[in-house]
Design an enzyme around this catalytic site. Structure first.
Site, mmCIF file in Angstrom:
data_model
loop_
_atom_site.group_PDB
_atom_site.id
_atom_site.type_symbol
_atom_site.label_atom_id
_atom_site.label_comp_id
_atom_site.label_asym_id
_atom_site.label_seq_id
_atom_site.Cartn_x
_atom_site.Cartn_y
_atom_site.Cartn_z
ATOM 1 N N GLY A 35 -1.575 -8.003 -10.370
ATOM 2 C CA GLY A 35 -2.275 -6.720 -10.299
ATOM 3 C C GLY A 35 -2.303 -6.227 -8.873
ATOM 4 N N TYR A 36 -2.165 -4.919 -8.711
ATOM 5 C CA TYR A 36 -2.115 -4.317 -7.379
ATOM 6 C C TYR A 36 -3.499 -3.787 -7.013
ATOM 7 C CZ TYR A 36 2.788 -5.081 -7.673
ATOM 8 O OH TYR A 36 4.000 -5.714 -7.777
ATOM 9 N N LEU A 37 -4.009 -4.271 -5.886
ATOM 10 C CA LEU A 37 -5.302 -3.793 -5.408
ATOM 11 C C LEU A 37 -5.150 -2.414 -4.776
ATOM 12 C CD1 LEU A 37 -6.514 -7.162 -3.917
ATOM 13 C CD2 LEU A 37 -7.666 -5.908 -5.756
ATOM 14 N N ARG A 89 -3.288 -0.988 -12.875
ATOM 15 C CA ARG A 89 -2.203 -1.299 -11.924
ATOM 16 C C ARG A 89 -1.740 -2.744 -12.130
ATOM 17 N NH1 ARG A 89 -5.971 1.613 -8.441
ATOM 18 N NH2 ARG A 89 -6.880 -0.329 -7.705
#
Lengths: 165, 165
Positions: A35-37, A89
Site C-alpha cells: 500500500g502506498y502512503l 492505494r
C-alpha cells in the site's frame, strides 16, 4: 522482481495470464500486500508492504534522480496502523512461483481486492538470448513488459488497466 | 508544539516576531530540520526530522480521518539519505525556549534556508483564561494562531507567506 533497479542487469519479461495453469495447485501462493502512503510530485514514494509475515516501510526516490531506496522493518502493530492510511492505494495478491524448465521460474501473481481477476506473470532470464528464445506456455497471454500500467504503483493508484477489464 | 493534536487539550497561540528579543542570547537555539518526503491527496504525510541529533521518520494521517501518527527512529545514515529526497520541501530553524514569566515559555523559531528572516513564536497556556489574559511582549507582532500558512507543512511546500515577505 517487482521493482528492478533501472541500473540493474535484470532481464525480465512480463505477461498477462489468460487462465490459471493447473500446476498452480502444487505451488501455493505467498500473500503480498502493498500500500502506498504517499507519492510526491517528483516521484518520491513511501509504501508499506507485508509478505510472509515480514512488514517493511520503503522510501524510494523518483525516476531521474540519484536512486535512493531505504527499507525499514516495521512490526505488525505499525503495519496495521499504517496500512489503514493506504486505503484506495493498495495492491494485494498471491504470488506463486512455478518452475518453467530450463532453470526458469514464473512468478505468477493472482491479484485480489480492487484488482480481482487480474493475473500477471514475470519471468527473469539469465541472458538476452534466453529472453528472446523464450516460448511462453499456453496459459500466457499478451506481453506487457515495460508497460507501466501494470507496475504496482500504477495498479494501486489508477486501478486495473481498462484493456483487461 | 508544532503539531498539536486536533483532539488534544493544548491551548496555544502563535505570533509573528518583529524583532529578536535581547534575551535570546542567553537561550541558544536547538536546530530543527524537517523535510517532507511525500504528501498524499488525502493528507497523509511522511516526513523526516532531526532535532538535537535525534532523527525520526513520521507518518501522519490527513485531517478528517481517524488520527494516526507513527514515528520511527532512524539513524544518521538513513536520515541523510532520506533528507536528500526532501529538496524543495524543507523547513529548518533554530528553536529558542524563552521564559516569559507566569510559568509560560515562548518557543521562538528562527527560520533559515528558504525561510530566512521568518521569525515566529508559540506559547502554550495552562487554561483558556491564561491564554486570553496573555499580554505579548513588545517584540511579538501579528497573531497567526490557526493560520495554516505558518504550519511547517505549508511553509515547506508553499514557502513563506507573502504578507511577511
Amino acid at each position: 522482481m517487482d521493482d528492478p533497479s533501472p541500473r540493474g542487469v535484470e532481464i525480465e519479461r512480463k505477461f498477462v495470464v489468460t487462465a490459471l495453469p493447473p500446476e498452480i495447485a502444487e505451488h501455493p501462493g505467498q500473500r503480498i500486500e502493498q500500500g502506498y502512503l504517499a507519492i510526491a510530485p517528483d516521484g518520491v514514494e513511501v509504501r508499506v508492504r507485508r509478505r510472509a509475515g515480514e512488514a517493511t516501510l520503503t522510501v524510494k526516490s523518483g525516476p531521474g534522480l540519484v536512486r535512493t531506496e531505504e527499507e525499514l522493518e516495521i512490526d505488525e502493530r505499525r503495519f496495521d496502523s499504517l496500512w489503514a492510511l493506504t486505503e484506495g492505494r493498495r495492491v494485494s495478491k498471491a504470488r506463486h512461483e512455478l518452475p518453467l524448465g530450463d532453470g526458469l521460474t514464473a512468478e505468477l501473481d493472482v491479484y485480489d481486492g480492487a484488482h480481482d481477476g487480474l493475473l500477471t506473470v514475470e519471468i527473469e532470464f539469465p541472458s538476452p538470448e534466453a529472453s528472446e528464445a523464450f516460448a511462453p506456455p499456453p496459459w500466457v497471454g499478451r506481453e506487457v513488459t515495460g508497460d507501466k500500467r501494470y507496475a504496482n504503483q500504477s495498479l494501486a493508484l489508477a486501478g486495473r488497466p481498462p484493456a483487461d477489464a
